[in-house]
Design a protein around this motif. Structure first.
Motif, PDB file in Angstrom:
ATOM      1  N   GLU A  56       0.824  -1.209   0.000  1.00  0.00           N
ATOM      2  CA  GLU A  56       0.000   0.000   0.000  1.00  0.00           C
ATOM      3  C   GLU A  56       0.859   1.260   0.000  1.00  0.00           C
ATOM      4  O   GLU A  56       0.468   2.289  -0.559  1.00  0.00           O
ATOM      5  N   ALA A  57       2.038   1.183   0.614  1.00  0.00           N
ATOM      6  CA  ALA A  57       2.946   2.333   0.686  1.00  0.00           C
ATOM      7  C   ALA A  57       3.801   2.457  -0.577  1.00  0.00           C
ATOM      8  O   ALA A  57       4.646   3.347  -0.672  1.00  0.00           O
ATOM      9  N   GLY A  58       3.593   1.549  -1.540  1.00  0.00           N
ATOM     10  CA  GLY A  58       4.326   1.618  -2.786  1.00  0.00           C
ATOM     11  C   GLY A  58       5.705   0.970  -2.757  1.00  0.00           C
ATOM     12  O   GLY A  58       6.508   1.174  -3.664  1.00  0.00           O
ATOM     13  N   ARG A  59       5.957   0.179  -1.723  1.00  0.00           N
ATOM     14  CA  ARG A  59       7.253  -0.509  -1.646  1.00  0.00           C
ATOM     15  C   ARG A  59       7.196  -1.786  -2.474  1.00  0.00           C
ATOM     16  O   ARG A  59       6.143  -2.406  -2.603  1.00  0.00           O
ATOM     17  N   PRO A  60       8.330  -2.215  -2.994  1.00  0.00           N
ATOM     18  CA  PRO A  60       8.337  -3.441  -3.801  1.00  0.00           C
ATOM     19  C   PRO A  60       8.095  -4.681  -2.941  1.00  0.00           C
ATOM     20  O   PRO A  60       8.353  -4.682  -1.734  1.00  0.00           O
ATOM     21  N   ALA A  61       7.614  -5.733  -3.591  1.00  0.00           N
ATOM     22  CA  ALA A  61       7.416  -7.014  -2.895  1.00  0.00           C
ATOM     23  C   ALA A  61       8.742  -7.456  -2.300  1.00  0.00           C
ATOM     24  O   ALA A  61       9.784  -7.332  -2.935  1.00  0.00           O
ATOM     25  N   GLY A  62       8.693  -7.942  -1.073  1.00  0.00           N
ATOM     26  CA  GLY A  62       9.904  -8.402  -0.405  1.00  0.00           C
ATOM     27  C   GLY A  62      10.768  -7.294   0.161  1.00  0.00           C
ATOM     28  O   GLY A  62      11.917  -7.539   0.542  1.00  0.00           O
ATOM     29  N   ALA A  63      10.240  -6.086   0.236  1.00  0.00           N
ATOM     30  CA  ALA A  63      11.021  -4.961   0.756  1.00  0.00           C
ATOM     31  C   ALA A  63      11.394  -5.142   2.220  1.00  0.00           C
ATOM     32  O   ALA A  63      12.421  -4.645   2.672  1.00  0.00           O
ATOM     33  N   VAL A  64      10.567  -5.889   2.963  1.00  0.00           N
ATOM     34  CA  VAL A  64      10.816  -6.131   4.387  1.00  0.00           C
ATOM     35  C   VAL A  64      11.108  -7.620   4.566  1.00  0.00           C
ATOM     36  O   VAL A  64      10.253  -8.465   4.323  1.00  0.00           O
ATOM     37  N   THR A  65      12.323  -7.935   4.975  1.00  0.00           N
ATOM     38  CA  THR A  65      12.719  -9.328   5.166  1.00  0.00           C
ATOM     39  C   THR A  65      12.230  -9.820   6.523  1.00  0.00           C
ATOM     40  O   THR A  65      12.614  -9.258   7.554  1.00  0.00           O
ATOM     41  N   PRO A  66      11.391 -10.864   6.567  1.00  0.00           N
ATOM     42  CA  PRO A  66      10.884 -11.380   7.831  1.00  0.00           C
ATOM     43  C   PRO A  66      11.895 -12.320   8.503  1.00  0.00           C
ATOM     44  O   PRO A  66      12.465 -13.204   7.869  1.00  0.00           O
ATOM     45  N   ALA A  67      12.127 -12.084   9.784  1.00  0.00           N
ATOM     46  CA  ALA A  67      13.054 -12.891  10.571  1.00  0.00           C
ATOM     47  C   ALA A  67      12.350 -13.316  11.864  1.00  0.00           C
ATOM     48  O   ALA A  67      11.206 -12.947  12.100  1.00  0.00           O
ATOM     49  N   LEU A  68      13.041 -14.080  12.678  1.00  0.00           N
ATOM     50  CA  LEU A  68      12.504 -14.526  13.971  1.00  0.00           C
ATOM     51  C   LEU A  68      13.642 -14.642  14.967  1.00  0.00           C
ATOM     52  O   LEU A  68      14.716 -15.124  14.623  1.00  0.00           O
ATOM     53  N   TYR A  69      13.403 -14.193  16.187  1.00  0.00           N
ATOM     54  CA  TYR A  69      14.325 -14.396  17.299  1.00  0.00           C
ATOM     55  C   TYR A  69      13.659 -15.409  18.220  1.00  0.00           C
ATOM     56  O   TYR A  69      12.545 -15.185  18.705  1.00  0.00           O
ATOM     57  N   ALA A  70      14.302 -16.552  18.429  1.00  0.00           N
ATOM     58  CA  ALA A  70      13.708 -17.616  19.242  1.00  0.00           C
ATOM     59  C   ALA A  70      14.750 -18.207  20.178  1.00  0.00           C
ATOM     60  O   ALA A  70      15.950 -18.191  19.887  1.00  0.00           O
ATOM     61  N   THR A  71      14.280 -18.755  21.276  1.00  0.00           N
ATOM     62  CA  THR A  71      15.148 -19.415  22.251  1.00  0.00           C
ATOM     63  C   THR A  71      14.813 -20.898  22.260  1.00  0.00           C
ATOM     64  O   THR A  71      13.642 -21.264  22.370  1.00  0.00           O
ATOM     65  N   ILE A  72      15.850 -21.734  22.154  1.00  0.00           N
ATOM     66  CA  ILE A  72      15.657 -23.179  22.153  1.00  0.00           C
ATOM     67  C   ILE A  72      16.584 -23.831  23.179  1.00  0.00           C
ATOM     68  O   ILE A  72      17.655 -23.312  23.480  1.00  0.00           O
ATOM     69  N   THR A  73      16.147 -24.949  23.698  1.00  0.00           N
ATOM     70  CA  THR A  73      16.981 -25.800  24.544  1.00  0.00           C
ATOM     71  C   THR A  73      16.821 -27.220  24.021  1.00  0.00           C
ATOM     72  O   THR A  73      15.724 -27.765  24.008  1.00  0.00           O
ATOM     73  N   VAL A  74      17.937 -27.790  23.554  1.00  0.00           N
ATOM     74  CA  VAL A  74      17.907 -29.093  22.896  1.00  0.00           C
ATOM     75  C   VAL A  74      18.419 -30.180  23.835  1.00  0.00           C
ATOM     76  O   VAL A  74      19.515 -30.091  24.383  1.00  0.00           O
ATOM     77  N   ASN A  75      17.564 -31.193  24.027  1.00  0.00           N
ATOM     78  CA  ASN A  75      17.914 -32.361  24.831  1.00  0.00           C
ATOM     79  C   ASN A  75      16.881 -33.433  24.483  1.00  0.00           C
ATOM     80  O   ASN A  75      15.682 -33.141  24.470  1.00  0.00           O
ATOM     81  N   ARG A  76      17.327 -34.649  24.210  1.00  0.00           N
ATOM     82  CA  ARG A  76      16.383 -35.727  23.883  1.00  0.00           C
ATOM     83  C   ARG A  76      15.419 -35.994  25.039  1.00  0.00           C
ATOM     84  O   ARG A  76      14.299 -36.442  24.820  1.00  0.00           O
ATOM     85  N   ASP A  77      15.842 -35.718  26.258  1.00  0.00           N
ATOM     86  CA  ASP A  77      14.979 -35.841  27.435  1.00  0.00           C
ATOM     87  C   ASP A  77      14.211 -34.528  27.566  1.00  0.00           C
ATOM     88  O   ASP A  77      14.740 -33.529  28.031  1.00  0.00           O
ATOM     89  N   GLU A  78      12.950 -34.538  27.135  1.00  0.00           N
ATOM     90  CA  GLU A  78      12.167 -33.309  27.084  1.00  0.00           C
ATOM     91  C   GLU A  78      12.006 -32.652  28.454  1.00  0.00           C
ATOM     92  O   GLU A  78      12.041 -31.431  28.573  1.00  0.00           O
ATOM     93  N   ARG A  79      11.840 -33.444  29.484  1.00  0.00           N
ATOM     94  CA  ARG A  79      11.713 -32.878  30.839  1.00  0.00           C
ATOM     95  C   ARG A  79      13.000 -32.188  31.262  1.00  0.00           C
ATOM     96  O   ARG A  79      12.974 -31.122  31.873  1.00  0.00           O
ATOM     97  N   ALA A  80      14.130 -32.802  30.941  1.00  0.00           N
ATOM     98  CA  ALA A  80      15.422 -32.185  31.273  1.00  0.00           C
ATOM     99  C   ALA A  80      15.616 -30.888  30.491  1.00  0.00           C
ATOM    100  O   ALA A  80      16.121 -29.902  31.027  1.00  0.00           O
ATOM    101  N   ALA A  81      15.205 -30.883  29.218  1.00  0.00           N
ATOM    102  CA  ALA A  81      15.313 -29.671  28.401  1.00  0.00           C
ATOM    103  C   ALA A  81      14.461 -28.555  28.988  1.00  0.00           C
ATOM    104  O   ALA A  81      14.904 -27.406  29.091  1.00  0.00           O
ATOM    105  N   GLU A  82      13.242 -28.884  29.372  1.00  0.00           N
ATOM    106  CA  GLU A  82      12.355 -27.877  29.948  1.00  0.00           C
ATOM    107  C   GLU A  82      12.913 -27.352  31.269  1.00  0.00           C
ATOM    108  O   GLU A  82      12.880 -26.143  31.527  1.00  0.00           O
ATOM    109  N   ALA A  83      13.442 -28.233  32.097  1.00  0.00           N
ATOM    110  CA  ALA A  83      14.021 -27.809  33.381  1.00  0.00           C
ATOM    111  C   ALA A  83      15.225 -26.896  33.156  1.00  0.00           C
ATOM    112  O   ALA A  83      15.397 -25.890  33.863  1.00  0.00           O
ATOM    113  N   GLU A  84      16.054 -27.230  32.182  1.00  0.00           N
ATOM    114  CA  GLU A  84      17.223 -26.392  31.886  1.00  0.00           C
ATOM    115  C   GLU A  84      16.794 -25.020  31.375  1.00  0.00           C
ATOM    116  O   GLU A  84      17.353 -23.993  31.768  1.00  0.00           O
ATOM    117  N   LEU A  85      15.789 -24.994  30.509  1.00  0.00           N
ATOM    118  CA  LEU A  85      15.276 -23.725  29.999  1.00  0.00           C
ATOM    119  C   LEU A  85      14.632 -22.917  31.116  1.00  0.00           C
ATOM    120  O   LEU A  85      14.834 -21.703  31.209  1.00  0.00           O
TER     121      LEU A  85
END
Length: 148
Positions: A37-66
Motif C-alpha cells: 500500500e505504501a508503494g514498496r516493492p514485494a519483499g522490501a521487508v525481510t521477515p526474521a525470527l528471534y527464538a530461544t531453544i533448549t535441545v535435549n532428547r529428554d524433554e523434561r530435562a530440556a524444559e528444566a534447563e530452559l
C-alpha cells in the motif's frame, strides 16, 4: 498495528519473537500488505525470527534447563515468558519442527538463542540435526545464533 506499519513503511527487516507461528504469519502478511500500500516493492521487508531453544532428547530435562535459564535471565518463569516470546525445548527434531512453523509462516532468517547457562553441550546436536532440518524447509532460510 503501529509497529507493523512502521516496519512496513520504514524498515528493511522485521525481527520479532512472537510465541506463536500463526500470529507470526498474520503479522508478516499484514506487513507485506502495508508495504505494498505504501508503494514498496514485494519483499522490501525481510521477515526474521528471534527464538530461544533448549535441545535435549529428554524433554523434561530440556524444559528444566530452559526454566533455570529463564528464571536467572529474566527473574520470571518460563510459563510467564512463553506468552510473550518464542521458546521451544526437547529433541533437535522437535525444535526443528517447531521452527518449521515459522518458516512456513514466512520467516527467512532465524536468530536462535540457546536457553542454557551452559550451551556448549547442545551445539553439536543443533549443528548436525536441527540446522540441516530447518534449512531443508526453505532454500532461502538462514539460521544464526546469539548467546547472551
Amino acid at each position: 498495528p503501529k509497529v507493523l506499519a512502521r516496519a512496513a513503511t520504514r524498515y528493511d527487516g522485521w525481527l520479532p519473537f512472537l510465541p506463536d507461528p500463526d500470529a507470526y504469519g498474520r503479522a508478516r502478511r499484514r506487513i507485506a500488505e502495508l508495504a505494498e500500500e505504501a508503494g514498496r516493492p514485494a519483499g522490501a521487508v525481510t521477515p526474521a525470527l528471534y527464538a530461544t531453544i533448549t535441545v535435549n532428547r529428554d524433554e523434561r530435562a530440556a524444559e528444566a534447563e530452559l526454566e533455570h535459564y529463564i528464571s536467572h535471565y529474566y527473574g520470571r518463569s518460563l510459563d510467564q515468558m512463553r506468552t510473550i516470546q518464542a521458546y521451544a525445548w526437547g529433541s533437535a527434531e522437535k525444535c526443528a519442527e517447531w521452527l518449521g512453523g515459522y518458516v512456513r509462516a514466512g520467516a527467512r532468517h532465524l536468530v536462535l538463542r540457546i536457553g542454557s547457562l551452559d550451551p556448549e553441550p547442545q551445539l553439536k546436536e543443533i549443528a548436525e540435526v536441527l540446522l540441516p532440518a530447518v534449512r531443508a524447509l526453505g532454500p532461502s532460510t538462514t539460521v544464526g545464533s546469539a548467546q547472551s
